[in-house]
Write an enzyme that holds these catalytic residues in place. Structure first.
Site, PDB file in Angstrom:
ATOM      1  N   GLY A 107       0.645  -1.629   0.093  1.00 55.11           N
ATOM      2  CA  GLY A 107       0.176  -0.017  -0.559  1.00 55.11           C
ATOM      3  C   GLY A 107       0.776   1.406   0.219  1.00 55.11           C
ATOM      4  O   GLY A 107       0.354   2.299  -0.334  1.00 55.11           O
ATOM      5  N   LYS A 128       9.299   2.557   0.950  1.00 58.03           N
ATOM      6  CA  LYS A 128       8.633   2.396   1.520  1.00 58.03           C
ATOM      7  C   LYS A 128       8.304   3.842   2.021  1.00 58.03           C
ATOM      8  O   LYS A 128       9.032   5.098   2.358  1.00 58.03           O
ATOM      9  CB  LYS A 128       8.747   1.630   3.164  1.00 58.03           C
ATOM     10  CG  LYS A 128       7.703   1.333   3.688  1.00 58.03           C
ATOM     11  CD  LYS A 128       8.526   1.004   5.010  1.00 58.03           C
ATOM     12  CE  LYS A 128       6.912   0.917   5.769  1.00 58.03           C
ATOM     13  NZ  LYS A 128       6.999  -0.580   7.136  1.00 58.03           N
ATOM     14  N   ASP A 277       0.558 -11.404   6.692  1.00 60.12           N
ATOM     15  CA  ASP A 277       1.098 -10.329   5.555  1.00 60.12           C
ATOM     16  C   ASP A 277       2.363  -9.384   6.172  1.00 60.12           C
ATOM     17  O   ASP A 277       3.258  -8.913   5.389  1.00 60.12           O
ATOM     18  CB  ASP A 277       0.475  -8.986   5.404  1.00 60.12           C
ATOM     19  CG  ASP A 277      -0.409  -8.478   6.377  1.00 60.12           C
ATOM     20  OD1 ASP A 277      -1.037  -9.048   7.268  1.00 60.12           O
ATOM     21  OD2 ASP A 277       0.511  -7.346   6.225  1.00 60.12           O
TER      22      ASP A 277
HETATM   23  P1  AMP Z   1       0.998  -2.737   7.732  1.00 61.79           P
HETATM   24  O1  AMP Z   1      -0.046  -3.523   9.163  1.00 61.79           O
HETATM   25  O2  AMP Z   1       2.435  -2.051   8.561  1.00 61.79           O
HETATM   26  O3  AMP Z   1       2.323  -4.155   7.660  1.00 61.79           O
HETATM   27  O4  AMP Z   1      -0.161  -2.727   6.768  1.00 61.79           O
HETATM   28  C1  AMP Z   1      -0.826  -3.126   6.458  1.00 61.79           C
HETATM   29  C2  AMP Z   1      -1.411  -3.458   5.039  1.00 61.79           C
HETATM   30  O5  AMP Z   1      -1.950  -1.867   4.944  1.00 61.79           O
HETATM   31  C3  AMP Z   1      -0.685  -3.764   4.116  1.00 61.79           C
HETATM   32  O6  AMP Z   1      -1.065  -3.962   3.107  1.00 61.79           O
HETATM   33  C4  AMP Z   1       0.203  -2.057   3.676  1.00 61.79           C
HETATM   34  O7  AMP Z   1       0.500  -1.758   2.620  1.00 61.79           O
HETATM   35  C5  AMP Z   1      -0.987  -0.469   3.406  1.00 61.79           C
HETATM   36  N1  AMP Z   1      -0.641   0.657   5.087  1.00 61.79           N
HETATM   37  C6  AMP Z   1       0.094   0.589   5.565  1.00 61.79           C
HETATM   38  N2  AMP Z   1      -0.406   1.746   5.906  1.00 61.79           N
HETATM   39  C7  AMP Z   1      -0.585   2.413   4.957  1.00 61.79           C
HETATM   40  C8  AMP Z   1      -0.405   3.542   4.389  1.00 61.79           C
HETATM   41  N3  AMP Z   1      -0.130   5.085   4.894  1.00 61.79           N
HETATM   42  N4  AMP Z   1      -0.623   4.038   3.292  1.00 61.79           N
HETATM   43  C9  AMP Z   1      -1.122   3.006   2.144  1.00 61.79           C
HETATM   44  N5  AMP Z   1      -1.350   1.448   2.861  1.00 61.79           N
HETATM   45  C10 AMP Z   1      -0.624   1.080   4.245  1.00 61.79           C
HETATM   46 MG    MG Z   2       3.030  -4.737   6.643  1.00 63.84          MG
END
Ligand code: AMP
Ligand code: MG
Length: 511
Positions: A107, A128, A277
């Site tokens: 994301g 990132k 994930d």
């Molecule tokens: P995480 O908990 O950081 O592993 O993120 C879980 C999901 O949310 C993944 O698909 C990330 O790419 C997405 N994600 C987290 N933060 C953001 C953000 N600020 N913008 C877009 N996608 C995000």
């Molecule tokens: Mg993640």
């Protein structure tokens, strides 16, 4: 304002003027379009260096001149697409906090391509926080400066501790505003790993193809075949699972994950968001969010403020990893075929994890051989550490020095409230190592028990300074954490007890 700042917000241009000397290749993109979307990074306004890892840059063959140049700043901020790169966001799914979350994907991360490291192995280079992708869902595609500093420092700290991890090449800060609980500024971390493929990639294609009408699991099989070819070629000749490379793959991932968990537990690392994930298929520590190195030893410690149930509490990590491996097994089942084979492949976790953990604990204790009764001795020590909430890192470091001096040194017992119990334990331990050379034992323990770990309060101080434009503390921490077993005279404050305010720090998933 310089020319690049003026350009921020306008269309991205390839840097035709400066040909890239870098030998990019594109292993992930070769999987095919079903696995990703091509996405260009979104520019940041007023990009500025926050930190760089010269060590990693050298390992990737990046010259100092280039790495410190304006061109590199523009490339790693996402403001210019480097020639030879093919930015893409990959699609994956996953289980979050035990619940199937469906499609997630990169994301806010963009893969630029691969560069060979000093050993000639291909390393994927990822930005990132480089902006929106088709998988951003309700997010903004950005990462804030504080979480970027945490990820950068912890990646490099883990690598220097010898714990498999994605690496971090640099952080670029900016004036681009992003809203979290309050307004903050965006940053981009450049991450590096042989592969960012997660359990969730397998889950994605397995689930999709179960519910679609395409050929039976063609993409899942292709993904598994490519991961085996590139990262686990031994699975093609498995003696345990002859003719079933997919069962062999599950076993290999289970073993790497088991070894990783043993290292986390031994060093006192709490990841905080062990969703599938965030689980690397290469057994790397991945996706640094609300992680924490334990201060006081507390097996039930929860480092993620958003984890109200304590699903990812410190002592639960090994079982959670095993649960996550079951999700991977479920995803691979259409390829493995026999349920029994999948169960057999997973079973290795149950032997590899305790063996690896015991090995690490024996190294921490400086034991040169293994006796059955060691387990009980380790167990009773952990109970004492937990009972008195003893600082985990300081305990091990003091014990390492203690064995060289033994009697007449109270540094270890001073850490405990229950002095009688620790005295009895130390007596037993002294007997256990009586036949070993004390200087040698101490030396080997000092190489197993780090003096410096990235405690929350240390990184918090560095973040506050960086927010006001002073990046010196990030650089100081990087230098200490790059050789965490060295004494670093003059920097003892960085290895001492956390201040009282450290316990009120609340680190959540917000990043
Ligand atoms: P995480 O908990 O950081 O592993 O993120 C879980 C999901 O949310 C993944 O698909 C990330 O790419 C997405 N994600 C987290 N933060 C953001 C953000 N600020 N913008 C877009 N996608 C995000
Ligand atoms: Mg993640």
């Amino acid at each position: 304002m310089n020319a690049y700042q003026d350009a921020a917000g306008s269309a991205i241009q390839a840097t035709a003027a400066a040909p890239s000397p870098l030998p990019w290749s594109h292993g992930f993109a070769e999987l095919g379009p079903a696995f990703f979307s091509a996405v260009e990074p979104q520019p940041l306004s007023a990009p500025r260096w926050v930190a760089r890892s010269a060590r990693l840059a050298a390992a990737l063959g990046l010259s100092d001149d280039w790495f410190e140049s304006e061109q590199s700043l523009q490339a790693f901020s996402g403001n210019r697409v480097l020639p030879g790169t093919r930015p893409l966001a990959s699609v994956y799914s996953g289980h979050q906090f035990g619940v199937w979350a469906g499609q997630l994907g990169d994301g806010r991360a963009l893969l630029l391509g691969d560069l060979p490291d000093a050993q000639g192995e291909r390393q994927e280079i990822q930005l990132k926080g480089a902006g929106l992708t088709p998988y951003s869902r309700s997010g903004d595609g950005r990462a804030v400066l504080r979480s970027s500093i945490r990820e950068f420092l912890c990646s490099e700290a883990m690598a220097a501790l010898g714990i498999p991890s994605s690496r971090a090449l640099c952080i670029i800060g900016s004036a681009t505003g992003v809203r979290r609980e309050t307004m903050e500024t965006a940053a981009v971390v450049t991450r590096v790993a042989p592969s960012f493929i997660r359990f969730g990639h397998f889950e994605h294609f397995s689930y999709q193809e179960q519910h679609g009408d395409g050929p039976a699991h063609a993409q899942l099989r292709w993904l598994a075949d490519q991961v085996i070819a590139r990262h686990y070629p031994q699975c093609l000749h498995s003696e345990v699972f002859p003719g079933n490379p997919y069962a062999a793959l599950l076993q290999a991932v289970s073993e790497r994950t088991a070894r990783l968990m043993a290292q986390w537990q031994a060093v006192g690392f709490c990841h905080g968001v062990m969703n599938t994930d965030n689980m690397s298929v290469l057994g790397l520590t991945l996706d640094y969010g609300p992680f924490q190195f334990l201060d006081a030893f507390d097996p039930a410690h929860i480092c993620n403020h958003s984890d109200t149930q304590g699903r990812y509490a410190f002592q639960r990590q090994p079982n959670v990893a095993y649960w996550n491996l079951h999700c991977l097994a479920q995803a691979l089942l259409p390829l493995i075929g026999e349920h029994d084979q999948a169960i057999a492949a997973l079973a290795s976790y149950k032997t590899v994890f305790p063996e690896a953990l015991q090995q690490h604990m024996r190294a921490k204790l400086g034991l040169s051989d293994a006796l059955a009764e060691d387990l009980e001795m380790i167990d009773s020590l952990m109970k004492l550490l937990a009972q008195d909430g003893v600082d985990y890192t300081i305990f091990w470091r003091r014990l390492s020095h203690w064995v060289a001096a033994m009697n007449g040194n109270d540094s270890v017992r001073d850490l405990f409230i229950d002095r009688a119990s620790i005295d009895a334990w130390l007596q037993r331990y002294a007997l256990r190592i009586a036949a070993q050379d004390p200087t040698q034992t101490s030396g080997s323990m000092l190489g197993s028990n780090p003096k410096f770990v990235l405690r929350n309060h240390l990184v918090e101080t560095a973040i506050q300074k960086a927010k006001s434009g002073d990046h010196g503390e990030v650089a100081t921490l990087l230098a200490l954490l790059e050789s965490p077993f060295d004494e670093h005279p003059g920097y003892d404050d960085y290895a001492s007890f956390p201040p009282a305010w450290a316990s009120s720090l609340e680190i959540s998933c917000s990043s």
